[in-house]
Each structure stands twice: as C-alpha cells, then as structure tokens.
Design a protein around this motif. Structure first.
Motif, mmCIF file in Angstrom:
data_model
loop_
_atom_site.group_PDB
_atom_site.id
_atom_site.type_symbol
_atom_site.label_atom_id
_atom_site.label_comp_id
_atom_site.label_asym_id
_atom_site.label_seq_id
_atom_site.Cartn_x
_atom_site.Cartn_y
_atom_site.Cartn_z
ATOM 1 N N PHE A 1 -2.875 7.404 7.433
ATOM 2 C CA PHE A 1 -2.614 6.415 6.384
ATOM 3 C C PHE A 1 -2.231 5.074 7.001
ATOM 4 O O PHE A 1 -2.714 4.020 6.565
ATOM 5 C CB PHE A 1 -1.499 6.909 5.462
ATOM 6 N N LEU A 2 -1.376 5.090 8.006
ATOM 7 C CA LEU A 2 -0.964 3.847 8.655
ATOM 8 C C LEU A 2 -2.153 3.164 9.327
ATOM 9 O O LEU A 2 -2.273 1.929 9.304
ATOM 10 C CB LEU A 2 0.143 4.123 9.671
ATOM 11 N N ILE A 34 -2.239 4.548 -3.259
ATOM 12 C CA ILE A 34 -3.414 5.044 -2.532
ATOM 13 C C ILE A 34 -3.523 6.532 -2.840
ATOM 14 O O ILE A 34 -3.201 7.415 -2.039
ATOM 15 C CB ILE A 34 -3.288 4.769 -1.018
ATOM 16 N N MET A 86 0.857 -1.184 0.000
ATOM 17 C CA MET A 86 0.000 0.000 0.000
ATOM 18 C C MET A 86 0.891 1.232 0.000
ATOM 19 O O MET A 86 1.611 1.485 0.959
ATOM 20 C CB MET A 86 -0.917 0.022 1.230
ATOM 21 N N ALA A 114 -4.097 1.364 6.672
ATOM 22 C CA ALA A 114 -3.441 0.106 6.307
ATOM 23 C C ALA A 114 -3.662 -0.956 7.375
ATOM 24 O O ALA A 114 -3.920 -2.131 7.065
ATOM 25 C CB ALA A 114 -1.950 0.346 6.086
ATOM 26 N N GLN A 164 -5.588 -4.518 6.897
ATOM 27 C CA GLN A 164 -4.943 -5.790 7.217
ATOM 28 C C GLN A 164 -5.803 -6.613 8.170
ATOM 29 O O GLN A 164 -5.965 -7.820 7.993
ATOM 30 C CB GLN A 164 -3.575 -5.532 7.837
ATOM 31 N N GLY A 204 1.371 5.173 -0.076
ATOM 32 C CA GLY A 204 0.812 6.492 0.151
ATOM 33 C C GLY A 204 1.717 7.571 -0.397
ATOM 34 O O GLY A 204 2.910 7.347 -0.641
ATOM 35 N N PRO A 214 2.372 -1.118 4.383
ATOM 36 C CA PRO A 214 2.249 0.294 4.025
ATOM 37 C C PRO A 214 3.624 0.936 3.834
ATOM 38 O O PRO A 214 4.591 0.570 4.501
ATOM 39 C CB PRO A 214 1.537 0.898 5.240
ATOM 40 N N CYS A 215 3.700 1.887 2.905
ATOM 41 C CA CYS A 215 4.937 2.635 2.680
ATOM 42 C C CYS A 215 4.577 3.965 2.030
ATOM 43 O O CYS A 215 3.415 4.217 1.686
ATOM 44 C CB CYS A 215 5.916 1.843 1.821
#
Length: 343
Positions: free
Chosen positions: A49-50, A97, A35, A53, A57, A37, A67-68
C-alpha cells in the motif's frame, strides 16, 4: 501442505509498464490527498500500500499525497491528519482505497475523519468513493485470465469449458458490499466461456472458500481457477493460497491455479486518479439505495444518525464507536439471522 511447497499454484504475470505523469488527467486543484488504506499486520501487505502511495505521488508532485491506515498498523488517520494540520493545510481530499462500499467506507473511515475535525475545527475534507466496479479493473482480470490459457500456464490445454472460475471476496457484514462481489464475478464470467463461476468469501460472510471449492467440484471440472479479489497482498490473500494448496493436495485430479492480488497495476492508478478528480469536481456519487443503514433509518431506527443525503464534502455526525454486537460469523445460521441488523 504449505503454499511454499507448490510454487506453480500461483501464476504471477510479468510486471507491466506503469503510467507516466503525461498519462494522467490534470488536476484542477492542488489540494493534498489523504490515501486511506484498510491496514494489515502483514508487513508485505502494508508495504504494498505504501508503495502504491509513493508511486502515485511520484506521478504528480503538484500536491502532497499522505498515506495512512484505518486499523491494524500505522500511521493512523489521526496521526496523518495531525501532520497535515501542522503543515498548515485546512482542506484535504480523502479517498478510501477500498474495493467496495461496506462498513469501513460508510462509517469507520468517516468517523475517524469526524473525530479529527473535532480536534481541528478549521479542517474541511472532501470524501471520495471506493474503487467499485470499473472497466479498468475488469480488463485487468480478463488479461490475467487470458494468461492462464497460454501453454506455459496451461500445458495440458484444459479448455475454459472444462474450467470453473472461483471468485473469492474478502467478505463483509454489509449485504450491499457482498452483492457487489457477486456482481463483479458475474460480469467477469459473462462471455468468458468458463463452465461456470462460483462466488465465495474468505471471512465474515458465506459461503466460505472451502465451500466454494466443494461447489466447484460438483461440476466435475478439470481445472479450478481461483481469483482472489484483493488490491494488495496480506494475511487473507496468503490464507487463500494456503487453502488452495490444501485443496490441490486433497483432489490432485483437478488442477488448481491461483491468480495473485491486483498489486501495483496501471488500472488501479487510473481508477485512483478518477476518484481524486471526482472529489475536486464535486462529482462523488454513492449507491445508498440498498444500504442496510439507510433502510434502518427508513424503518424508524437511528443507529448512527447516518445521513445518506450527504454531498461528501462531509458533514457526517456519526455516534458510532468500535464496540460491535458480537456475531458468530462462522455459524451460518447466526449470520443470516443477524446480517440485516445494524450494530
């Protein structure tokens, strides 16, 4: 005037019930998901955002979600891909995203993934598409606008016919993405009974938010509803609220009401699921006909050797780096002279 001094400016709806695992269409593959961002220096925006994610999950633990971020904060795409390779993964779904397909989607994210694959030749990734204009997101905003009609948030009973909708996009150097912002604003306005809708941007392109307010006032409305078209909070969303507070103070006879960013909303979970399914079923489709990079290629230019005939299993080989030709985006004439050129 700071937004902190005007607590009623932003109307935040009550939290909605988020989906459960049974609400999601089953995935045919247990392929890990990257994912990606945009990234922000704003800690609240990064955490939103985290959290998104983490929520996604938890709804389906049959495969891992990583996430990254593309820029401004970590973990970076390179760091997370390295971690995936260390875990033994050789195939990933990768989803931007992002709301619209602009430079970040078309080049910057894909370049980062190509760089990672140069370091890990065994890696294969299936690149999905941006969120785009979807019925779920449209319904999200319609519900929030309906909330503004209630006596609690509209005690003066100002009608929609006396209200201008001010739709605020992030702004991009890609005309195709900017046109999608205007399209979304128009679709939302159709049948809404608002006096009109004005589309503006918080950066890069024009008209800017201050000009949007000026245009909105030309209709002599009793109310201006500001809609920031953003997934999550961050520096730019806070800037929109702050400018709106200044406008309210400068023109107290016109009520200014701001909606918040989308946030952790069930509609976004469903869109994300659909985009992940597309990567697994090979159904990813991009709108490339009016992409300025494609048009440049048709005119004989080769800015990045960007192949718009790709299948999104990703065989991109861009030569693009991050040294961009400088454009004074705050000067509208310069912007218009340069926007259709490729970097």
């Amino acid at each position: 005037m700071s937004i902190a001094h005007m607590p009623d400016l932003v109307v935040r709806p009550a939290p909605l019930s988020l989906p459960t695992s049974s609400d999601l269409t089953p995935l045919p593959l247990q392929r890990p998901l990257l994912m990606i961002g945009h990234g922000t220096r704003n800690p609240n925006g990064r955490q939103c955002f985290l959290d998104f994610a983490t929520l996604y999950q938890e709804l389906d633990r049959s495969r891992s979600v990583f996430p990254c971020f593309l820029e401004l904060t970590g973990p970076s795409i390179q760091e997370v891909v390295d971690h995936c390779v260390e875990q033994g993964y050789t195939e990933l779904s990768a989803l931007p995203i992002l709301l619209f397909a602009a430079r970040h989607n078309k080049f910057d994210v894909t370049n980062e993934l190509d760089l990672a694959r140069k370091r890990h030749p065994q890696l294969k990734y299936h690149y999905g598409r941006h969120f785009g204009i979807t019925p779920g997101i449209l319904d999200l905003w319609k519900q929030r606008l309906e909330l503004l009609d209630t006596p609690e948030h509209n005690p003066q009973g100002i009608s929609r016919e006396e209200t201008v909708l001010l739709f605020v996009g992030r702004g991009s150097s890609d005309p195709d993405a900017n046109s999608d912002v205007s399209k979304m604003a128009r679709i939302l306005w159709e049948g809404s009974n608002y006096q009109t809708v004005e589309t503006c941007f918080i950066g890069i392109t024009h008209p800017r938010l201050e000009e949007g307010f000026r245009r909105a006032r030309l209709y002599q409305p009793k109310r201006i509803v500001v809609l920031p078209y953003f997934l999550f909070t961050g520096t730019l969303v806070e800037k929109i609220f702050d400018i709106s507070a200044h406008q309210q103070a400068a023109y107290p006879d016109i009520q200014v009401t701001c909606l918040p960013e989308m946030g952790l909303h069930p509609a976004l979970v469903q869109v994300l699921r659909q985009r992940e399914l597309e990567t697994q079923l090979g159904q990813v489709q991009m709108n490339c006909e009016l992409c300025k990079f494609r048009l440049a290629a048709l005119n004989g230019e080769e800015p990045h050797s960007h192949d718009h005939g790709h299948s999104h299993d990703h065989e991109h080989h861009h030569s693009h780096g991050h040294s961009h030709t400088t454009i004074n985006v705050d000067k509208e004439a310069d912007y218009h002279n340069r926007i259709w050129q490729v970097p």
